[in-house]
Write a protein that holds these residues in place. Structure first.
Motif, PDB file in Angstrom:
ATOM      1  N   UNK A  65       3.098  14.102  30.037  1.00  0.00           N
ATOM      2  CA  UNK A  65       2.824  13.564  28.754  1.00  0.00           C
ATOM      3  C   UNK A  65       4.097  13.913  27.736  1.00  0.00           C
ATOM      4  N   UNK A  66       3.634  13.863  26.267  1.00  0.00           N
ATOM      5  CA  UNK A  66       4.625  14.165  25.193  1.00  0.00           C
ATOM      6  C   UNK A  66       4.301  15.692  24.629  1.00  0.00           C
ATOM      7  N   UNK A  67       5.296  16.354  24.694  1.00  0.00           N
ATOM      8  CA  UNK A  67       5.377  17.765  24.541  1.00  0.00           C
ATOM      9  C   UNK A  67       5.821  18.070  23.122  1.00  0.00           C
ATOM     10  N   UNK A  68       5.216  18.945  22.159  1.00  0.00           N
ATOM     11  CA  UNK A  68       5.808  19.209  20.742  1.00  0.00           C
ATOM     12  C   UNK A  68       5.525  20.920  20.839  1.00  0.00           C
ATOM     13  N   UNK A  69       6.624  21.326  20.077  1.00  0.00           N
ATOM     14  CA  UNK A  69       6.534  22.901  19.875  1.00  0.00           C
ATOM     15  C   UNK A  69       6.568  23.039  18.246  1.00  0.00           C
ATOM     16  N   UNK A  70       5.878  23.962  17.735  1.00  0.00           N
ATOM     17  CA  UNK A  70       5.907  24.158  16.433  1.00  0.00           C
ATOM     18  C   UNK A  70       6.372  25.578  16.010  1.00  0.00           C
ATOM     19  N   UNK A  71       7.226  25.518  15.093  1.00  0.00           N
ATOM     20  CA  UNK A  71       7.762  27.102  14.982  1.00  0.00           C
ATOM     21  C   UNK A  71       7.878  27.040  13.651  1.00  0.00           C
ATOM     22  N   UNK A  72       8.060  28.329  12.787  1.00  0.00           N
ATOM     23  CA  UNK A  72       8.368  28.461  11.473  1.00  0.00           C
ATOM     24  C   UNK A  72       9.675  28.451  11.377  1.00  0.00           C
ATOM     25  N   UNK A  73      10.072  27.838   9.930  1.00  0.00           N
ATOM     26  CA  UNK A  73      11.326  27.546   9.560  1.00  0.00           C
ATOM     27  C   UNK A  73      12.260  26.743  10.613  1.00  0.00           C
ATOM     28  N   UNK A  74      13.510  26.929  10.268  1.00  0.00           N
ATOM     29  CA  UNK A  74      14.511  26.142  11.108  1.00  0.00           C
ATOM     30  C   UNK A  74      14.486  26.785  12.400  1.00  0.00           C
ATOM     31  N   UNK A  75      14.000  25.979  13.429  1.00  0.00           N
ATOM     32  CA  UNK A  75      13.866  26.751  15.026  1.00  0.00           C
ATOM     33  C   UNK A  75      15.126  26.744  15.664  1.00  0.00           C
ATOM     34  N   UNK A 100      14.894  27.339   6.617  1.00  0.00           N
ATOM     35  CA  UNK A 100      14.799  28.596   7.428  1.00  0.00           C
ATOM     36  C   UNK A 100      14.150  29.816   6.494  1.00  0.00           C
ATOM     37  N   UNK A 101      13.597  30.739   7.287  1.00  0.00           N
ATOM     38  CA  UNK A 101      12.819  31.548   6.319  1.00  0.00           C
ATOM     39  C   UNK A 101      14.072  32.572   5.572  1.00  0.00           C
ATOM     40  N   UNK A 102      15.235  32.760   5.965  1.00  0.00           N
ATOM     41  CA  UNK A 102      16.212  33.374   5.299  1.00  0.00           C
ATOM     42  C   UNK A 102      16.707  32.521   4.265  1.00  0.00           C
ATOM     43  N   UNK A 103      16.733  31.202   4.127  1.00  0.00           N
ATOM     44  CA  UNK A 103      17.271  30.446   2.943  1.00  0.00           C
ATOM     45  C   UNK A 103      15.977  30.607   2.046  1.00  0.00           C
ATOM     46  N   UNK A 104      14.751  30.660   2.618  1.00  0.00           N
ATOM     47  CA  UNK A 104      13.675  30.560   1.550  1.00  0.00           C
ATOM     48  C   UNK A 104      13.403  31.700   1.037  1.00  0.00           C
ATOM     49  N   UNK A 105      13.680  33.002   1.626  1.00  0.00           N
ATOM     50  CA  UNK A 105      13.855  34.246   1.022  1.00  0.00           C
ATOM     51  C   UNK A 105      14.735  34.564   0.079  1.00  0.00           C
TER      52      UNK A 105
END
Length: 413
Positions: A65-75, A100-105
């Motif tokens: 089937x079709x797979x998706x991975x979700x991750x925080x920020x820029x994976x 990315x979490x770094x850019x957000x911080x």
């Protein structure tokens, strides 16, 4: 069989049209608990809690089937993309990034960050991450459980920094705290978090950086093994007499070559004198602790560091006793203290140690102490002669034994 996976970054803001489209067609979704709770995840899709990315990749590779991975920020930035692209999984990866979490911080802190160093702190890399925080004035630390703000603060003992702790960025529970590093160990912090470690700047004139991760205020000094007066004008006789054989710049260059200080290392400079070795080791990106019994030597070392735009720490005290309270070194330069200091250093198991001696008997004693401590020893007799370019007459001469030890159990020497 799935041979393609879409990785979607999530920063707390609404998903983009491309992300929603990919997610709506997914028959398998992998992510953390807060990702799997997103309303856009199809109710009929198989769900995988993302713990081991390798395990998830194997499940994805075997999925029909079709797979998706979700991750925080820029994976793709210290994220899951690197593991998913490993050849053994055979997956074709498409990425829909987010901030990315770094850019957000840094955005939360209102600071530019092209001059920042970025490190990942796990329990196995925490010490090296802390060494980067010691050596650089602006560092973003991507933390993990057991290697968070409190642990960073404890290992930075004696080094003043400002912490900007960003907890659960992009969520309703987001919180940004600004405090000094000595206060951070007293708090319980929520995961995930990013820590901006700020301080130790030399106060130079701001410049526009052109290379990521560099301090724009650092002066563009060329060369290594610079003349002693570049670092310690007070300890240099204009007539040509140096403060001692241990301060010869050519010996210093050879010591630096044997030690190879680098980013993530902690260097002990025992007998730092005017700070020439300490500053040059710091210019390689290493964290440095200069040790000297003489308070004037510590002051001159700090002045030299400020002139050359590098952070370092000085500790006043008599070696070997003062060494007991210092954090673990990676490489050590011993300019004073003889065999007792060498033995104390071998007990701490740094990868490499260098020392020097003025006589053959002293060199033999130091070499024996290194060897007995489990180090492979190299001994050289270095002689340098300065010449007057006008008439080629001898201007000054230095003769010294250089001893270097490599820990015998260190991979690749």
């Amino acid at each position: 069989m799935a041979d393609r996976v879409t990785v979607i970054g999530w920063d707390g803001s609404p998903l983009t049209a491309a992300a929603r489209s990919a997610l709506s067609a997914a028959t398998l979704v992998a992510g953390a608990a807060h990702h799997l709770a997103l309303p856009e995840v199809p109710p009929g899709a198989e769900r995988i809690r993302l713990g081991s990315v390798d395990l998830a990749a194997r499940r994805i590779a075997g999925h029909r089937g079709t797979a998706v991975v979700l991750a925080d920020g820029d994976p793709g930035f210290f994220g899951v993309v690197r593991t998913l692209r490993a050849p053994e999984h055979g997956l074709e990866v498409e990425v829909v990034p987010a901030v990315s979490s770094v850019a957000a911080a840094f955005a939360r802190a209102g600071m530019p960050w092209e001059d920042a160093r970025i490190v990942v702190a796990h329990q196995r890399t925490l010490r090296r991450a802390v060494n980067v925080c010691r050596a650089h004035p602006k560092v973003a630390v991507l933390t993990s459980p057991g290697a968070g703000p409190a642990e960073l603060a404890l290992l930075l003992d004696g080094v003043h920094r400002t912490f900007v702790v960003c907890e659960e960025l992009g969520t309703d529970r987001e919180q940004v705290s600004v405090l000094t590093s000595d206060k951070a160990a007293d708090h319980a912090w929520r995961d995930p978090n990013v820590v901006l470690v700020i301080g130790g700047t030399s106060g130079g004139t701001p410049a526009t950086p052109w290379l990521m991760g560099q301090d724009p205020a650092a002066p563009p000094v060329r060369g290594w093994g610079l003349p002693t007066e570049e670092y310690d004008p007070q300890g240099y006789d204009p007539a040509g007499a140096r403060t001692g054989a241990g301060e010869d710049p050519y010996l210093r260059a050879a010591q630096l070559a044997r030690l190879g200080p680098r980013t993530g290392d902690l260097v002990w400079d025992i007998g730092c004198a005017g700070g020439a070795f300490s500053v040059e080791a710091a210019r390689f990106g290493a964290a440095v602790i200069g040790v000297d019994l003489d308070p004037a030597a510590c002051a001159r070392t700090e002045q030299a560091a400020r002139r050359h735009g590098v952070p370092l720490q000085t500790v006043r005290g008599r070696a070997p006793h003062v060494l007991e309270s210092l954090p673990e070194p990676d490489v050590v330069r011993i300019a004073a203290g003889g065999v007792p200091v060498v033995t104390a250093c071998t007990d701490r198991r740094p990868e490499r140690i260098v020392a020097h001696a003025s006589t053959r008997d002293e060199a033999e004693a130091i070499g024996t102490a290194l060897s007995d401590g489990g180090y492979t020893v190299e001994t050289l007799l270095l002689q340098t002669v300065g010449l007057d370019p006008d008439d080629w007459s001898e201007r000054e001469r230095s003769v010294v034994f250089l001893l270097s030890g490599r820990r015998t159990d260190t991979p690749h020497g």
